[in-house]
Design an enzyme around this catalytic site. Sequence first.
Site: not given
Length: 515
Positions: A182, A300
């Site tokens: 991320e 995710e």
Amino acid sequence: MSTTESAAGRITAKITLDAAFTVGPVRRRTFGAFVEHLGRCVYTGIFEPGHPKADGDGFRTDVLELTRELGVSTVRYPGGNFVSGYRWEDGVGPVEERPARLDLAWHSTDPNHVGVDEFAKWSAKAGVEPMMAVNLGTRGTQEALDLLEYCNIDGGTAFSDQRRANGAENGYGIKMWCLGNEMDGFWQIGHKNAMEYGRLAADTARAMRMVEPDLELVACGSSAPTMATFGEWERVVLTETYELVDLISAHQYFEDFGDLQEHLSSGHRMEAFIKDIVAHIDHVKSVKKSAKQVNISFDEWNVWHMSRDESKTPAGKDWPVAPVLLEDRYTVADAVVVGDLLITLLRNTDRVHSASLAQLVNVIAPIMTEPGGRAWKQTTFHPFALTSEHAKGTVLQLAVESPRLSGGKTADFAALSAVATFDAAAGEAVVFAVNRSATDSITLSAAVAGLGNAKVIESVTYANKDPYWQATADDSTSVLPGQNVSVKLDGGRLTAELPAVSWSMIRLAVDGAGS
């Protein structure tokens, strides 16, 4: 396409299955999960020395058994946000000599009692494939190379010999590696813009392939479709890395803000995200005139009620070890959404080649534990376990006719979400279906003659009159998937009643497909 309403509180939908129309293979890596050094996922989750059911390495055998029952294929480790400040060297060698470190991502303290070697050992016991992430937040290419050498070189070098001295004679052979986590997020330690990250990821990928050319590398995609940089991030990162990586990551979480109908649109929103990512990938491929195909690692995904108190991190001078954090309690409706998200991932198996349910234990997880006590299943455990067990062979391209729904800010999505898999060798087809309507049952009509001669061997539905029922340690079995007695098969036409807010699985024994 749409159908007509048949009666108040009941709608109709149709699907057609034919073994000749396929999307792609069922990929075992679709059924991955995620273990991060966050809250109680590791400590008192997978690892709790002194627990009555701990083995000689300190791993909870009850959690190992549930992990195997869940049907997990890969496990991503050690983060997540945690990895962007992680020094892997702290987690190897004699445990008593390992330093405790501040975890800035979750305002906690990590004692480093579990590290690379413990995770590799746990993965072998659980029967899962490890998926390792490297720190490209506070660290970079050299540290990634050091970790790769430690993990995968059998011996004869400084780091491989260090691993051997620590008790692992042979390398771990880890093939899947995430190039950071991320990095588009302002919350991420070492957050970078797309060009900064893309060049670092390219340098790291190029160097790692000099050690092991056939690694499977995952570049960081956007953290959510709502990110202001989504799309442009993918374009820039893939422009730098396209020929060096195999996959680009996608992360997306879903929350019930009080509008059940909107919550049940989660699979529709995931599908839109996937299609957008595919468009961005293929744009770069076209511009580069590349013969290579980069695909998606949806590493995710889950229901996460992140606006609730359960997700508030410690603050100030409080840096606890393994705090109770992100321990959402899931409802039947949440489980239906999770089942639908898996259906969506399978339906896009041509481009989604890997996925990770975040996370495995205690932290927004299907498995919960009590320190020193019981382990138990949340509602979300059931659709995941059954799908993982029975989805095999090939994903079929279904023709679907369904009424359309709207909820909250999400408009015009199908009431029926379905996918089918076909295992020709085993002579079995499986239909997975979710009724996304919060109020109406669906009468499903499925044309299955294109599979050959068929008979129903199992039909189960997961639903409850109260869609907000939650499992607890004291009662995790009152609401379980049960037989759907409405399922009938006659003359190549299968019919079933699917209650509102429900997940269903119908298994068919088939022979003579395509004849």
